[in-house]
Scaffold this motif. Sequence first.
Motif, PDB file in Angstrom:
ATOM      1  N   LYS A  36       5.489   4.145 -11.091  1.00 21.50           N
ATOM      2  CA  LYS A  36       4.238   3.640 -10.525  1.00 21.50           C
ATOM      3  C   LYS A  36       4.288   3.567  -9.005  1.00 21.50           C
ATOM      4  O   LYS A  36       3.267   3.753  -8.333  1.00 21.50           O
ATOM      5  CB  LYS A  36       3.951   2.252 -11.112  1.00 21.50           C
ATOM      6  CG  LYS A  36       2.560   1.718 -10.771  1.00 21.50           C
ATOM      7  CD  LYS A  36       2.281   0.437 -11.536  1.00 21.50           C
ATOM      8  CE  LYS A  36       0.867  -0.068 -11.242  1.00 21.50           C
ATOM      9  NZ  LYS A  36       0.579  -1.315 -12.014  1.00 21.50           N
ATOM     10  N   TYR A  37       5.475   3.285  -8.455  1.00 16.29           N
ATOM     11  CA  TYR A  37       5.609   3.104  -7.002  1.00 16.29           C
ATOM     12  C   TYR A  37       6.747   3.990  -6.467  1.00 16.29           C
ATOM     13  O   TYR A  37       7.777   3.486  -5.995  1.00 16.29           O
ATOM     14  CB  TYR A  37       5.913   1.642  -6.664  1.00 16.29           C
ATOM     15  CG  TYR A  37       4.948   0.648  -7.251  1.00 16.29           C
ATOM     16  CD1 TYR A  37       3.701   0.437  -6.674  1.00 16.29           C
ATOM     17  CD2 TYR A  37       5.288  -0.092  -8.387  1.00 16.29           C
ATOM     18  CE1 TYR A  37       2.810  -0.493  -7.207  1.00 16.29           C
ATOM     19  CE2 TYR A  37       4.405  -1.022  -8.922  1.00 16.29           C
ATOM     20  CZ  TYR A  37       3.175  -1.209  -8.333  1.00 16.29           C
ATOM     21  OH  TYR A  37       2.294  -2.128  -8.860  1.00 16.29           O
ATOM     22  N   SER A  62       0.833  -1.199   0.000  1.00 13.19           N
ATOM     23  CA  SER A  62       0.000   0.000   0.000  1.00 13.19           C
ATOM     24  C   SER A  62       0.873   1.256   0.000  1.00 13.19           C
ATOM     25  O   SER A  62       1.978   1.268   0.556  1.00 13.19           O
ATOM     26  CB  SER A  62      -0.904   0.014   1.232  1.00 13.19           C
ATOM     27  OG  SER A  62      -1.720  -1.144   1.271  1.00 13.19           O
ATOM     28  N   LYS A  63       0.363   2.316  -0.610  1.00 14.41           N
ATOM     29  CA  LYS A  63       1.086   3.577  -0.667  1.00 14.41           C
ATOM     30  C   LYS A  63       1.237   4.152   0.730  1.00 14.41           C
ATOM     31  O   LYS A  63       0.310   4.108   1.539  1.00 14.41           O
ATOM     32  CB  LYS A  63       0.352   4.569  -1.565  1.00 14.41           C
ATOM     33  CG  LYS A  63       1.112   5.857  -1.818  1.00 14.41           C
ATOM     34  CD  LYS A  63       0.381   6.728  -2.821  1.00 14.41           C
ATOM     35  CE  LYS A  63       1.187   7.992  -3.118  1.00 14.41           C
ATOM     36  NZ  LYS A  63       0.509   8.852  -4.123  1.00 14.41           N
ATOM     37  N   GLY A  64       2.424   4.661   1.028  1.00 16.12           N
ATOM     38  CA  GLY A  64       2.672   5.216   2.348  1.00 16.12           C
ATOM     39  C   GLY A  64       4.061   5.784   2.433  1.00 16.12           C
ATOM     40  O   GLY A  64       4.588   6.312   1.447  1.00 16.12           O
ATOM     41  N   LYS A  65       4.701   5.645   3.588  1.00 15.30           N
ATOM     42  CA  LYS A  65       6.046   6.186   3.772  1.00 15.30           C
ATOM     43  C   LYS A  65       7.046   5.405   2.919  1.00 15.30           C
ATOM     44  O   LYS A  65       6.790   4.266   2.498  1.00 15.30           O
ATOM     45  CB  LYS A  65       6.435   6.112   5.245  1.00 15.30           C
ATOM     46  CG  LYS A  65       6.564   4.706   5.798  1.00 15.30           C
ATOM     47  CD  LYS A  65       6.976   4.732   7.264  1.00 15.30           C
ATOM     48  CE  LYS A  65       7.132   3.314   7.815  1.00 15.30           C
ATOM     49  NZ  LYS A  65       7.529   3.311   9.240  1.00 15.30           N
ATOM     50  N   ASN A  66       8.192   6.023   2.686  1.00 15.41           N
ATOM     51  CA  ASN A  66       9.217   5.404   1.843  1.00 15.41           C
ATOM     52  C   ASN A  66       9.703   4.079   2.425  1.00 15.41           C
ATOM     53  O   ASN A  66       9.919   3.946   3.627  1.00 15.41           O
ATOM     54  CB  ASN A  66      10.416   6.339   1.697  1.00 15.41           C
ATOM     55  CG  ASN A  66      10.110   7.537   0.828  1.00 15.41           C
ATOM     56  OD1 ASN A  66       9.096   7.555   0.126  1.00 15.41           O
ATOM     57  ND2 ASN A  66      10.966   8.540   0.870  1.00 15.41           N
ATOM     58  N   TRP A  80       7.237   5.510  -3.809  1.00 13.77           N
ATOM     59  CA  TRP A  80       7.563   5.355  -2.393  1.00 13.77           C
ATOM     60  C   TRP A  80       8.349   4.056  -2.103  1.00 13.77           C
ATOM     61  O   TRP A  80       8.806   3.844  -0.993  1.00 13.77           O
ATOM     62  CB  TRP A  80       6.286   5.398  -1.541  1.00 13.77           C
ATOM     63  CG  TRP A  80       5.353   4.239  -1.766  1.00 13.77           C
ATOM     64  CD1 TRP A  80       5.270   3.095  -1.026  1.00 13.77           C
ATOM     65  CD2 TRP A  80       4.375   4.107  -2.802  1.00 13.77           C
ATOM     66  NE1 TRP A  80       4.314   2.249  -1.538  1.00 13.77           N
ATOM     67  CE2 TRP A  80       3.739   2.848  -2.630  1.00 13.77           C
ATOM     68  CE3 TRP A  80       3.969   4.920  -3.863  1.00 13.77           C
ATOM     69  CZ2 TRP A  80       2.726   2.398  -3.473  1.00 13.77           C
ATOM     70  CZ3 TRP A  80       2.959   4.474  -4.704  1.00 13.77           C
ATOM     71  CH2 TRP A  80       2.355   3.232  -4.505  1.00 13.77           C
ATOM     72  N   LEU A  81       8.502   3.212  -3.126  1.00  9.37           N
ATOM     73  CA  LEU A  81       9.309   1.991  -3.005  1.00  9.37           C
ATOM     74  C   LEU A  81      10.614   2.246  -3.755  1.00  9.37           C
ATOM     75  O   LEU A  81      10.699   2.099  -4.970  1.00  9.37           O
ATOM     76  CB  LEU A  81       8.570   0.791  -3.589  1.00  9.37           C
ATOM     77  CG  LEU A  81       7.151   0.536  -3.045  1.00  9.37           C
ATOM     78  CD1 LEU A  81       6.550  -0.703  -3.708  1.00  9.37           C
ATOM     79  CD2 LEU A  81       7.172   0.389  -1.535  1.00  9.37           C
ATOM     80  N   THR A 140      -0.179  -3.981   3.472  1.00  9.15           N
ATOM     81  CA  THR A 140      -0.346  -4.627   2.175  1.00  9.15           C
ATOM     82  C   THR A 140      -1.822  -4.860   1.867  1.00  9.15           C
ATOM     83  O   THR A 140      -2.673  -4.827   2.748  1.00  9.15           O
ATOM     84  CB  THR A 140       0.375  -5.992   2.137  1.00  9.15           C
ATOM     85  OG1 THR A 140      -0.180  -6.845   3.125  1.00  9.15           O
ATOM     86  CG2 THR A 140       1.868  -5.820   2.383  1.00  9.15           C
ATOM     87  N   HIS A 161       8.672   0.809 -12.649  1.00  8.04           N
ATOM     88  CA  HIS A 161       8.443   0.661 -11.208  1.00  8.04           C
ATOM     89  C   HIS A 161       8.568   2.011 -10.501  1.00  8.04           C
ATOM     90  O   HIS A 161       7.728   2.373  -9.672  1.00  8.04           O
ATOM     91  CB  HIS A 161       9.460  -0.320 -10.630  1.00  8.04           C
ATOM     92  CG  HIS A 161       9.523  -0.318  -9.132  1.00  8.04           C
ATOM     93  ND1 HIS A 161       8.776  -1.172  -8.348  1.00  8.04           N
ATOM     94  CD2 HIS A 161      10.235   0.460  -8.264  1.00  8.04           C
ATOM     95  CE1 HIS A 161       9.018  -0.927  -7.076  1.00  8.04           C
ATOM     96  NE2 HIS A 161       9.910   0.045  -6.990  1.00  8.04           N
TER      97      HIS A 161
END
Length: 356
Positions: free
Chosen positions: A68-69, A34-38, A71-72, A332, A65
Amino acid sequence: MASLYKISQYPLIFHCYNFGNIFSPLKQLAPYISKGKNIHFVLTLNWSIRPKNKIESFARSYHRHAKKYPWLIVTVLANEPEELTLLREYGIRSELCNQNGLLDEHSYTIHDVEKRYNAISNSRMAPYKRLELLRDVENCALITYFLDPSDHDYEKRILPHAGGAQAACPNLICPQFDGTNWTRYDVNQVCETLSSSRCGVILSEEEGACFAAVEYLLCGLPVVTTKSIGGRDAMFDEDYVIWTDPTPESVAEAVKKAIALPVSPQQIRERTIAKMKKEREKYCAILNSIAREEGIEKDFSSEWNSFYTNKLMNNMSEKDAVRYLNEAGVSTHYSLWHRLHNGHKVVKSWLKKTFG
């Protein structure tokens, strides 16, 4: 399968290995997170990406990647300088740090056993390992394993018990094979068998950094090697490594030279560990830099023993990897699209096994 190992909780950093498909396990796991902190992922490459088709495919996956993501955040570790140059040319966040510095020197040790073999190869039973080049080496042993059904086809080309009189290496000794079945050796058995050999041989032209290259050295063996790409030479030294052309005759001659080298097993081991420690210093500096990005000052070298495990590797299924993320506090989810996608993979796998 996914390799995912937590290095730090604050900030959240995981070490992972790119096994199999390009950009795994991030490609597998990112849709769950899930989107959130790094969250930071330090990614080691298990295979050279220097061939043009591979770096281009890897770069597409990396940038897709990152978009799209965001924060990852992925930091790719290059196993050799040429790889680092290439990664940065393609705009990929990367640092130079060879995976072989992450082997546990306390697990791979010299055993006090009688020397039984002139040479040994610790290699997967696969064509890229070029085991046929061992043909002329006298009293040569093989430690091996199988990952794919095609490996057994290669076995038929190499070993007489599988391929008959036309086998490429009719005299190769296989201590794991009892005439019917293969036994997969654990680390202790590998070290004992390596220690009973006078040198280690590695013959691939292209792969990754290859843990076996340093397993030989930690067990005190000089090494015979062909030229290669992938980074396995990072811990090599001219005093105990013989380079050879990729022909059976040249390999056999190189083995004789390696056996005659004056350096002792303990010297090989100690000098290799010194090189590994320098690589770990690089690794900890990378982690320190990541923490600094998140506004945290840490000295990971002082914390090494609190998070270190052999290879920083923890292989698990995709399902277990998601559970592992949860246990680390990562939020997640499991989207309907992902359920359908995984269901399709299961059905496809069943059809292949059932109908070929």
